[in-house]
Design a protein around this motif. Structure first.
Motif, PDB file in Angstrom:
ATOM      1  N   LEU A 181      10.607  10.278   9.784  1.00 21.53           N
ATOM      2  CA  LEU A 181       9.753  10.541   8.632  1.00 21.53           C
ATOM      3  C   LEU A 181      10.427   9.960   7.397  1.00 21.53           C
ATOM      4  O   LEU A 181      11.630  10.148   7.201  1.00 21.53           O
ATOM      5  CB  LEU A 181       9.562  12.055   8.453  1.00 21.53           C
ATOM      6  CG  LEU A 181       8.836  12.517   7.190  1.00 21.53           C
ATOM      7  CD1 LEU A 181       7.398  12.015   7.173  1.00 21.53           C
ATOM      8  CD2 LEU A 181       8.890  14.038   7.091  1.00 21.53           C
ATOM      9  N   ILE A 182       9.655   9.258   6.572  1.00 19.82           N
ATOM     10  CA  ILE A 182      10.159   8.715   5.313  1.00 19.82           C
ATOM     11  C   ILE A 182       9.513   9.490   4.170  1.00 19.82           C
ATOM     12  O   ILE A 182       8.285   9.570   4.081  1.00 19.82           O
ATOM     13  CB  ILE A 182       9.834   7.211   5.181  1.00 19.82           C
ATOM     14  CG1 ILE A 182      10.523   6.420   6.285  1.00 19.82           C
ATOM     15  CG2 ILE A 182      10.236   6.701   3.798  1.00 19.82           C
ATOM     16  CD1 ILE A 182      10.119   4.953   6.348  1.00 19.82           C
ATOM     17  N   GLU A 192       9.502   9.200   0.337  1.00 25.58           N
ATOM     18  CA  GLU A 192       9.873   8.259  -0.729  1.00 25.58           C
ATOM     19  C   GLU A 192       8.647   7.981  -1.580  1.00 25.58           C
ATOM     20  O   GLU A 192       7.595   7.648  -1.045  1.00 25.58           O
ATOM     21  CB  GLU A 192      10.399   6.965  -0.094  1.00 25.58           C
ATOM     22  CG  GLU A 192      10.600   5.801  -1.018  1.00 25.58           C
ATOM     23  CD  GLU A 192      11.654   6.044  -2.080  1.00 25.58           C
ATOM     24  OE1 GLU A 192      11.268   6.120  -3.267  1.00 25.58           O
ATOM     25  OE2 GLU A 192      12.832   6.155  -1.743  1.00 25.58           O
ATOM     26  N   ALA A 229       9.683   2.362   0.467  1.00 27.05           N
ATOM     27  CA  ALA A 229       9.283   3.005   1.714  1.00 27.05           C
ATOM     28  C   ALA A 229       8.894   1.969   2.763  1.00 27.05           C
ATOM     29  O   ALA A 229       9.280   2.084   3.933  1.00 27.05           O
ATOM     30  CB  ALA A 229       8.129   3.968   1.458  1.00 27.05           C
ATOM     31  N   GLU A 240      10.755   1.339   6.218  1.00 25.97           N
ATOM     32  CA  GLU A 240       9.969   1.404   7.457  1.00 25.97           C
ATOM     33  C   GLU A 240      10.156   0.141   8.295  1.00 25.97           C
ATOM     34  O   GLU A 240      10.371   0.221   9.506  1.00 25.97           O
ATOM     35  CB  GLU A 240       8.491   1.603   7.135  1.00 25.97           C
ATOM     36  CG  GLU A 240       7.614   1.670   8.365  1.00 25.97           C
ATOM     37  CD  GLU A 240       6.166   1.964   8.046  1.00 25.97           C
ATOM     38  OE1 GLU A 240       5.396   2.165   9.004  1.00 25.97           O
ATOM     39  OE2 GLU A 240       5.785   1.994   6.858  1.00 25.97           O
ATOM     40  N   VAL A 256       8.308   5.081  12.972  1.00 27.50           N
ATOM     41  CA  VAL A 256       8.076   5.817  11.741  1.00 27.50           C
ATOM     42  C   VAL A 256       6.780   6.602  11.928  1.00 27.50           C
ATOM     43  O   VAL A 256       5.713   6.022  12.097  1.00 27.50           O
ATOM     44  CB  VAL A 256       8.010   4.879  10.513  1.00 27.50           C
ATOM     45  CG1 VAL A 256       7.642   5.659   9.261  1.00 27.50           C
ATOM     46  CG2 VAL A 256       9.344   4.157  10.328  1.00 27.50           C
ATOM     47  N   HIS A 267       4.858   8.795   6.244  1.00 28.58           N
ATOM     48  CA  HIS A 267       5.426   8.464   4.940  1.00 28.58           C
ATOM     49  C   HIS A 267       4.800   9.402   3.929  1.00 28.58           C
ATOM     50  O   HIS A 267       3.587   9.488   3.830  1.00 28.58           O
ATOM     51  CB  HIS A 267       5.124   6.998   4.609  1.00 28.58           C
ATOM     52  CG  HIS A 267       5.444   6.647   3.202  1.00 28.58           C
ATOM     53  ND1 HIS A 267       4.531   6.058   2.371  1.00 28.58           N
ATOM     54  CD2 HIS A 267       6.563   6.802   2.462  1.00 28.58           C
ATOM     55  CE1 HIS A 267       5.082   5.866   1.183  1.00 28.58           C
ATOM     56  NE2 HIS A 267       6.307   6.321   1.219  1.00 28.58           N
TER      57      HIS A 267
END
Length: 137
Positions: free
Chosen positions: A4-5, A7, A13, A17, A27, A30
């Motif tokens: 999980l991002i 940002e 981001a 990714e 991923v 986001h």
């Protein structure tokens, strides 16, 4: 790993990714705000997360980190201001300081993957990763 991002800067981001996917990771989401991050963490159950401290709803990344810790999801902060990280790192493994280099990010991701998956011997953390005291050797 499923990652999980969290940002709020879309270009950063997307760059993160792309780098993670190139390294063979998936991923799963986001998020740009804290509520969205908590929702995605609960829905997607990532293996790991990268969390910026300052999100679109303010400096709420630390709260997101504590939520991830409580859910048993390991994470690192990715931030331009390491001084904003609490002394206990809010349960994070460590932090990657912005701006980071692609090589530094790759080295950090390799180390973090080995640490999280317990796959192989754990070498010293790369210079691009500030390791939280609880995880320091």
């Amino acid at each position: 790993m499923k990652i999980l991002i969290v940002e709020d800067e879309a270009l950063l981001a997307l760059e993160l990714e792309s780098e993670l996917q190139s390294a063979g990771h998936e991923v799963v989401g986001h998020a740009m705000a804290s509520d969205e991050a908590r929702h995605l963490a609960e829905r997607c159950r990532p293996d790991f997360a990268f969390v910026d401290i300052h999100l679109v709803d303010g400096p709420t990344g630390i709260d997101v980190g504590r939520h991830l810790r409580d859910q048993g999801i390991p994470y690192v902060f990715v931030t331009g201001n390491l001084k904003r990280i609490p002394e206990d790192f809010a349960g994070a493994i460590g932090a990657i300081e912005k701006p980071y280099t692609m090589n530094g990010l790759k080295n950090a991701v390799t180390f973090l993957e080995a640490l999280v998956t317990h796959d192989g011997a754990i070498a010293n953390a790369p210079p691009s990763l500030v390791v939280a005291p609880a995880f320091a050797c």
